[in-house]
Structures are given as structure tokens and as C-alpha cells.
Design an enzyme around this catalytic site. Structure first.
Site, PDB file in Angstrom:
ATOM      1  N   GLU A 198      14.916   6.747 -14.475  1.00 43.85           N
ATOM      2  CA  GLU A 198      15.685   5.503 -14.380  1.00 43.85           C
ATOM      3  C   GLU A 198      16.490   5.382 -13.089  1.00 43.85           C
ATOM      4  O   GLU A 198      17.385   4.551 -12.990  1.00 43.85           O
ATOM      5  CB  GLU A 198      16.592   5.341 -15.609  1.00 43.85           C
ATOM      6  CG  GLU A 198      15.793   5.248 -16.903  1.00 43.85           C
ATOM      7  CD  GLU A 198      16.638   5.196 -18.164  1.00 43.85           C
ATOM      8  OE1 GLU A 198      17.841   5.506 -18.082  1.00 43.85           O
ATOM      9  OE2 GLU A 198      16.090   4.869 -19.228  1.00 43.85           O
ATOM     10  N   GLU A 200       9.861   3.860 -21.942  1.00 41.06           N
ATOM     11  CA  GLU A 200      10.621   4.382 -23.079  1.00 41.06           C
ATOM     12  C   GLU A 200      10.765   3.309 -24.156  1.00 41.06           C
ATOM     13  O   GLU A 200      11.434   2.297 -23.937  1.00 41.06           O
ATOM     14  CB  GLU A 200      12.024   4.848 -22.663  1.00 41.06           C
ATOM     15  CG  GLU A 200      12.053   6.042 -21.736  1.00 41.06           C
ATOM     16  CD  GLU A 200      13.477   6.500 -21.437  1.00 41.06           C
ATOM     17  OE1 GLU A 200      14.417   6.041 -22.140  1.00 41.06           O
ATOM     18  OE2 GLU A 200      13.655   7.296 -20.494  1.00 41.06           O
TER      19      GLU A 200
END
Length: 891
Positions: free
Chosen positions: A499, A565
Site C-alpha cells: 500500500e 486485498e
């Protein structure tokens, strides 16, 4: 490929009650593990250690073979300080109850509390002529000084968790062959404040190490931050030339098919050659493949380390490597050797590889990356992987079991999350074997490295954005780890971090220099949910949703086109919970008042909310966990079906957050830490099947997903409904066909199902048959009544089933479950292989299917595969929603 890749590993025990699980893995470990040519062995037994505060002498003295090791205790190597303390019964099992709170945290104790000397005596006689002896460390966390026989081997302190070390110890070997190695290992610095934040206060990320050890939302802090000699220590013997870091690239041009003769592929092989002598060495670098010898004449200057590229080899009719579900995983092996002009084989390195080519192209319709293997596009069905064990107790066998579970889920990719490790070669060996592509993150996370404002972090975003402190060490570690794992065919994608990208100078060096020079065959994603991988039209972080969902969500609501995710719940059944929750803490969570037991909270329970009550208010934890399995199955089946239903239209792939835990956590796992599967695994096994019939609960549409390269023609699609008494209603059956790698809508049965299930709910049974009525795939849904409840399930009559279990070969059991024609459906049955004496589950065991339902008049055959130990006798245990618990002897 790492030189030590074929060596056996260790795993160490957590809880005596469940040691049998790990005994299987320990069989592979031994004092010395030899390679094919007996040139390498591992130092994995006989280590001793002592806390730095309890010894005043320096490494020069401690490493003298005559020095008395008074006060030293048995050490676990490979392992960590905490592992050694656990094995010496100095701390309680941190995986059970609140025991982790009883272990002092390094943030409070200071560094010396977990700073240890590790000592190993070994026999290795001095060599003659040009022979050389090398000492290898594959991983030390975090810094160290190394001594041998009174001599310091490193000129300055060595730093970095992800950087291998190599020392030529030839001249320091004792004349009598009795040697002593002494290593002082220092913890990461800083260790981070475990204040409850993701990665604690974030400062653990100032090191080039893993970040989860300061705590995360799925794990409590690891008290020593995994300080120790955590990976293999190996002695290697060569002649003057040491062959290192062999690199194999395979080029497979064009679009290939699984069957039939293959067009040629190109093999490009290179290696580093290190001349440890004081004279120029001439010779031949060579390998043999399919009866052909590929070689190159080389001259290496004294003390030089050169990279040699060998002539390209054209491989005729190659056997290709394919991802799981699409084709076989064929692996080649070659021995790359250097032979001197004096006809001395100086060194040999065995390399295993697969012939395949991977590309990641931009799909303009979905606006996301699309993965191609051998020219064929692969719809990615993946799972996020943290690490096998939070205390770094690794073994070949445990890796094999965990990756096999992922194969059994019908997944085709694992993403190795950036807050943990560059995974070990043994992990990749298992992925190569079972066909799991790998997306490998590097060691960054948006939580620690400054993507977001976070009051729990010690330093501001701009400061955290510059982590780690030593950028050069990060880049050296990247280069080293790329060399270690780049030959594995399963390795598909590199990723800069979780991320968030690494700092700009690191990213530029990785993208423009390191990867092109050392690999050049794989796409580098800047970070896990970057726009270059998946355009994000929705705002937010580019991933999710997380937590339990109405199953319609996965079908109706478009998310990110390559979702890195998306996750949900995942507790185990009652037997699983008993392994780490004390009896007094076995209390049902109350979602209305949010009253949750402290041990459940400590082990990161994530709520099932009102969805449990739809099946009836749970009477106790056993009832709660049984109903949770229904939700586990339904959630993950719907998740993968919903994404598959929109393949190439909305999505090019998805990666579940997450499939496993390295600790006894209560969320995001398809099997527990002790390798006991729950219903999540089999919901995925069903929903991810390569050729699959499925039902959209939002609009009632029956669909087929074909994740194979073969078109399917003249397939009979059959749609049936069953009421709670077992009465069957045929809704329709039609011939169908479907092209490769796509999904297709057929018809809606919503009206009929709404009518049939209005009062008590209804079962929907879908099946696909070939022209000879052979079953190709089937799927059973349990649908609620008009109010959204499953009260009809609670009123089901018992189904008396018959069970037969036969051992077909050692370690393989065939179970046949039969349900009488006048019975209701025998619903949602869990099979377990148990010890005949203790009735405890035999783990790991692998089931061809589980949490199965058997229709009236039907038989189901299940194959159980496991490793036998001694004369252990096993039984087959079965229990279900409306089937009594029973044990069956194996014939």
C-alpha cells in the site's frame, strides 16, 4: 537459486498436546544435511547460547575451542531468542490464552535482555591445495559479529535481516579439525513501541526488517522482535572457483497450449564465478540438459568475482510449467559446474526451474493488469500470505502442507505481504510444485511508512516516508534476495511494498537498475494497490471490503479491477478454538452489546454480527462455531464466485485478505495455526473450481465459469431444488456450451426459488454433466426464507447416513458416505481423521472435499491423504448439521 535450497529445515514445538502435528515436519531435520555432491552441510544442532549480560569475555575468547561454556544453555538454530527460551521452558507458550502478556517486551526490558551469544562446535579439518571452505548465513536478525577459533570474520558489524553472509574460513580452520563458531546477535534498533498500532509506533520500520513483530490487527507483538540466527547456517566446500547465484531465464514465445507438441523455448543461463585463489584459473563452465552439453571456456583472475553468461540453449518440445488449474507443473533440473583445466570439478550448483514465460499487460476494458503465462491469460484467484510462523520456525514439510492447502482451495496465486519477509526458497519450492504463482512484496507498509496520518505513530508522515534509515542497506538486500529466489517459476510479480512505494530513490534504483540487471523478466508493481496495477475509480485505498458481508455484495458491487486485498471472517470450529482458548474463556460473543471475552479480543476476533443469529441464537461456543462454519463457507464461495462472474468485464483478478495466520488469531484464515482446515477452505475449493456452475443470489442467475483453456460443448446444466424434508423439484435442465477462460449467464430461477423457499427456505442444487452423464461439477446452496432467516434448517429431521472407510494405500483413505433415498439432505458434514486412542485430529490431513452435503439417495466419495507415523491407528470422525457425530473404523 540459493545454494542451501535442498537442505532440510527445522520446526519447533508450540504445545505438547499438539506436538504430533509437528513431529511429521521434524523427521526431515538432521545434524548434517548433505547435497548431491556432499559439498554442503547445515549446522542445525548442538548450538549453545547465553545472554550477553551473563558473560564478560569477548568473541575472540568465546570462540576459542578451549573456552569453557559455563552457564550456556541449549540453543535453537535456525531460530530466535524467543524460540530458544520457549524450548528451554523459560517462557510460556505465547500462542495460548494470554500467555504472550507474561513475556517481557524488549521495548520495556532494553536491548540486552534479548541480545545473545550463539556458539557452535563443529568438525572440519584443514583443506589441501586449492580447496576452500565457506561459512554461509542465510538470515540473521538484526546485526551481528562473527568469530571463528579466536578470529573475527567480519571487519565491521553486519546489519540487515534480508542479507545473506558468506565468509571464506579456510585459513581459520583449526589444525586438529575441532572448530568453534561464536556469533553475537543484536536486536533491531529501534525495536518500536508496541502501542497497539499497526506496527506499533512505526519505528520498527527504520530497520530493514519485518514490521509485524511490533503488533498488527491480526497479531500481538513478538516480544524479542525475532532476534536471532533465524535462517540456515551452512558449511560449503569447493575448490578454487566457487559457483554462485546461478540464473536461469526461460523464453517461451507465442501463445501456448497445454497439450500437443511445443514449439522450442530458449534457455539462458549465467552464473557468478568467485576465484578464491591467488592465481588465474582457467576452465569450463557447463551443464547438461536432455543429452546436450552447454559450456563456455572461462578465465578468472586471482580474487575476481565475475558473471559469466553461457550460450543460449534451444530446448526442443519443452515440457511447460503452468499455474494450478490450467496444466501440469513440470520442473527441470541442471547441475552447473566449473571444471578446471586440470580436470578438477571445482564446484557444482544444482538448479531447479520451470520452462514458462510470464507477462503482465494492461487490460483496457477493466483498466487493470492481466497476467499471462505462456501467452495465455490467467484469471487471478489469490490469497494473501503473511508468514508460516510468527517466530520463524520454518520447515520444508510445513511449507509443503500450507501451499498444498492453497492448491486445494483452487487458488493460483499467493501474495507475500510486505510487512513480513522475502519468503524462503523452501516456500518457493512448494509453490513451484503446486502451481501457485507468487507476487512478492518488499519490506514496506503504508501503516508504518507514512501513507496515512496515525496518532499511534511516533514520527510524522514525512519522516516515516523516508524509512528505513539506511537506504543503501535496503538496496543491497533487494539485490541479494532477488538473486536468492529469481529462478523459481512460481515467482511472477515483484511489488515495491504494501500500500505504499519505497522512498523514491529506492524505487528508482529497483525499477531502473536492480531488476533489469538481475532479473528483467517480471513486472515490478510500485505498490500493492497502485494505479499501474489496478485503476482505482472509487477512491479510498484501492482494496477491500473487509469483514463479513451479505453474500450479494460480492456479486452486485463492483470493486477494484485487480483487488489486492478483499477479506472476511474465518474462525475455526470448536476443536480448533480449544487449542488456544482456556475453558473459562469459552463464551459466545454478543454482537448487540459488543461484549467479547478478553482472550477472544486478544486473539483478534472479528465479528460475525447478526449473521450467526439468522441460523438461530447460539446455545454455546460449540454451537456458535458450528454456525460460523456455514458463514465461512458461504462467504468465501460467494467472494470467489462473484469475482469470477465478472472476469474480464470488471476484474482481472482478486487476492483474499488473508488465507492464513502465523499465530493463533481468529480472523482471515482457511486453516488454523495447527494446520486444521475450517469451512473457509472448502467454500473456496468449491467457488474457485476451474470449471464451475454457480448461482447469483442477487438476481437468481445461474452461471458457469470456465477457468480452463478448453471450450466445453454439449454440457448438461441441471437445476434442482430440495425442501427441508428432502423432496426434489426439477426446475430445468438444458444443454450448454462455454468458451475458454470466461463466465457466462444462462437463466434466472429466482421466481421459482422465492416461491419454493418462502416459508422455510430451500436448497438449490446445480450440476454439470457430460454426454455420458458423468458429473463434472456441482454446487449446493442453502437459501433463506422470505424473512432472510434459516429457520427451516433448524427444523430439519436427522439423516442417518452410512459410512465406509477403506485404506487404499499407506496414508490414503477412501470414505464413502451414503444417504438413504427417503432421508432429508444430510447437510454440511465435517470429516476428520482422528487418532483411534486419543480421538485427537491427525494433522495435517488433506481432504478431497469437506463440509459436504449428501442428497437423498446419493453417495459421496472423499479421499483423505496424510502422513502416517509409526503404528498409529486412525478413525474417521463425522458430524453434520443434521447428522449425529460418529467414528468409523478404517478397513
Amino acid at each position: 537459486m540459493d545454494k542451501n535450497e535442498t537442505l532440510a529445515g527445522n520446526i519447533f514445538f508450540i504445545n505438547k498436546k499438539y506436538m504430533r502435528i509437528f513431529n511429521l515436519f521434524f523427521l526431515a531435520a538432521c545434524l548434517f544435511s548433505f547435497s548431491v555432491h556432499a559439498q554442503k552441510y547445515e549446522l542445525n544442532e548442538g548450538w549453545k547460547c547465553i545472554n550477553v549480560k551473563n558473560v564478560k569475555d569477548d568473541g575472540g575468547k568465546i570462540s576459542e575451542p578451549s573456552y569453557r561454556l559455563t552457564g550456556f544453555m541449549k540453543a535453537t538454530v535456525p531460530g530466535t531468542v524467543l524460540t530458544t527460551m520457549l524450548n528451554n521452558k523459560m517462557i510460556p507458550d505465547p500462542f495460548y490464552g494470554m500467555n504472550n502478556e507474561k513475556i517481557p517486551d524488549i521495548y520495556n526490558t532494553g536491548m540486552d535482555y534479548y541480545t545473545y551469544w550463539f556458539v557452535k562446535d563443529f568438525t572440519e579439518k584443514p583443506v589441501v591445495a586449492e580447496d576452500q571452505v565457506w561459512l554461509h548465513f542465510r538470515g540473521i536478525n538484526y546485526s551481528c559479529d562473527v568469530f571463528l577459533n579466536g578470529h573475527k570474520l567480519n571487519h565491521k558489524r553486519f546489519y540487515g535481516m534480508f542479507l545473506r553472509q558468506e565468509y571464506n574460513i579456510t585459513k581459520w580452520l583449526a589444525k586438529d579439525g575441532k572448530n568453534r563458531l561464536a556469533v553475537i546477535v543484536f536486536p533491531p534498533d529501534p525495536v518500536g513501541n508496541p502501542n497497539g498500532g499497526q506496527g506499533g509506533d512505526g519505528t520498527i520500520a527504520k530497520n530493514v526488517s519485518h514490521q509485524y513483530v511490533a503488533g498488527w490487527d491480526w497479531i500481538q507483538p513478538v516480544r524479542d522482535r525475532n532476534t536471532g540466527i533465524w535462517d540456515k547456517v551452512t558449511i560449503e566446500k569447493t575448490n578454487a572457483i566457487n559457483v554462485q547465484n546461478v540464473h536461469v531465464i526461460t523464453l517461451v514465445p507465442g501463445k501456448r497450449w497445454v497439450a500437443g507438441k511445443q514449439a522450442p523455448a530458449t534457455l539462458k543461463v549465467s552464473a557468478e564465478l568467485l576465484n578464491a585463489s591467488d592465481k588465474e584459473i582457467q576452465g569450463v563452465l557447463q551443464y547438461d540438459l536432455d543429452g546436450e552439453k552447454i559450456s563456455k571456456i572461462v578465465s578468472i583472475a586471482p580474487g575476481a568475482n565475475i558473471t559469466v553468461s553461457m550460450p543460449d540453449h534451444i530446448l526442443q518440445d519443452p515440457k511447460l510449467w503452468w499455474p494450478n488449474g490450467y496444466g501440469a507443473q513440470f520442473l527441470y533440473g541442471i547441475d552447473v559446474k566449473f571444471i578446471t583445466d586440470a580436470s578438477i570439478t571445482s564446484d557444482v550448483e544444482h538448479v531447479q526451474f520451470g520452462v514458462r514465460e510470464i507477462n503482465a499487460i494492461w487490460n483496457t476494458e477493466t483498466r487493470s493488469r492481466e497476467v499471462l503465462v505462456n501467452g495465455q491469460r490467467i484469471f487471478i484467484k489469490g490469497g494473501n500470505w503473511i508468514i508460516s510462523d510468527e517466530m520463524l520456525r520454518f520447515s520444508d514439510a510445513r511449507y509443503d502442507a500450507e501451499i498444498r492447502f492453497h492448491r486445494d482451495m483452487n487458488l493460483n496465486l499467493i501474495r507475500v505481504w510486505g510487512g513480513a519477509l522475502t519468503e524462503r526458497p523452501e516456500f518457493y519450492n512448494a509453490c513451484d510444485k503446486y502451481g501457485l504463482l507468487v507476487m512478492q512484496d518488499f519490506w514496506n507498509s503504508g501503516d508504518c511508512n507514512g501513507r496515512w496520518l496515525d496518532p499511534k505513530k511516533k514520527e510524522d508522515q514525512l519522516t516515516r516516508r523516508k524509512y528505513p534509515d539506511d537506504h543503501q542497506l535496503f538496496l543491497e538486500s533487494v539485490a541479494d534476495q532477488v538473486k536468492m529466489i529469481r529462478n523459481h517459476p512460481s515467482l511472477a510479480l515483484w511489488c515495491g511494498g504494501n500500500e505504499i512505494t519505497p522512498p523514491e530513490d529506492i524505487l528508482v534504483a529497483m525499477r531502473d537498475s536492480i531488476m533489469p540487471q538481475l532479473d528483467g523478466t517480471r513486472y515490478l508493481i510500485e505498490y500493492s494497490n497502485s494505479d499501474s496495477m489496478s485503476y482505482n475509480p472509487f477512491g479510498g485505498n484501492g482494496d477491500g471490503p473487509y469483514g463479513i458481508q451479505n453474500v450479494k455484495t460480492f456479486w452486485e458491487h463492483q470493486t477494484f479491477p485487480f483487488n489486492s486485498e478483499v477479506g472476511s471472517v474465518g474462525i475455526g470450529d470448536y476443536t480448533s478454538l480449544e487449542r488456544f482458548i482456556p475453558k473459562e474463556n469459552m463464551t459466545v460473543p454478543d454482537y448487540t452489546s459488543r461484549k467479547i471475552d478478553s482472550v477472544w479480543q486478544y486473539h483478534k476476533y472479528i465479528g460475525y454480527d447478526q449473521y450467526i443469529d439468522d441460523y438461530g441464537k447460539p446455545k454455546d461456543v460449540k454451537d456458535f462455531s458450528q454456525k460460523a462454519q456455514l458463514l465461512n463457507y458461504d462467504q468465501y464461495r460467494a467472494l470467489m464466485e462473484g469475482f469470477s462472474a465478472h472476469m474480464w468485464e470488471w476484474y482481472t483478478g482478486t487476492i483474499i485478505w488473508k488465507t492464513q495466520n502465523p499465530w493463533t488469531a481468529m480472523r482471515g484464515q482457511m486453516y488454523d495455526y495447527y494446520l486444521d482446515p475450517n469451512a473457509c477452505l472448502y467454500g473456496l475449493h468449491n467457488g474457485s473450481a476451474p470449471f464451475h456452475v454457480m448461482y447469483n443470489p442477487a438476481d437468481g442467475m445461474v452461471m458457469i465459469a470456465n477457468n480452463t483453456f478448453t471450450a466445453k460443448h454439449n454440457i448438461m446444466l441441471k437445476v434442482e431444488a430440495y425442501d427441508m424434508e428432502g423432496k426434489e423439484t426439477l426446475l430445468t435442465q438444458v444443454f450448454s456450451e462455454i468458451e475458454p477462460t470466461c463466465s457466462k449467464k444462462y437463466l434466472s430461477v429466482k421466481r421459482a426459488l422465492d416461491k419454493l423457499g418462502k416459508d422455510k427456505g430451500v436448497f438449490l442444487y446445480l450440476s454439470l454433466l457430460d454426454e455420458n452423464k458423468n458429473l463434472l461439477n456441482d454446487n449446493l446452496y442453502w437459501l433463506p426464507d422470505a424473512s432472510g432467516n434459516y429457520f427451516g434448517l433448524q427444523e430439519m429431521k436427522k439423516a442417518a447416513v452410512s459410512i465406509k472407510a477403506n485404506q487404499t494405500e499407506k496414508g490414503k483413505v477412501e470414505v464413502i458416505i451414503s444417504n438413504a433415498k427417503d432421508n432429508p439432505i444430510a447437510f454440511f458434514n465435517r470429516l476428520s481423521l482422528v487418532n483411534a486412542t486419543t480421538k485427537e485430529r491427525i494433522l495435517p490431513a488433506f481432504y478431497s472435499d469437506n463440509y459436504i452435503s449428501v442428497l437423498p439417495g446419493e453417495q459421496k466419495k472423499i479421499i483423505i491423504d496424510y502422513t502416517t507415523v509409526g503404528n498409529e491407528k486412525a478413525l474417521v470422525e463425522l458430524y453434520g448439521w443434521n447428522v449425529k457425530e460418529q467414528c468409523t473404523e478404517i478397513n
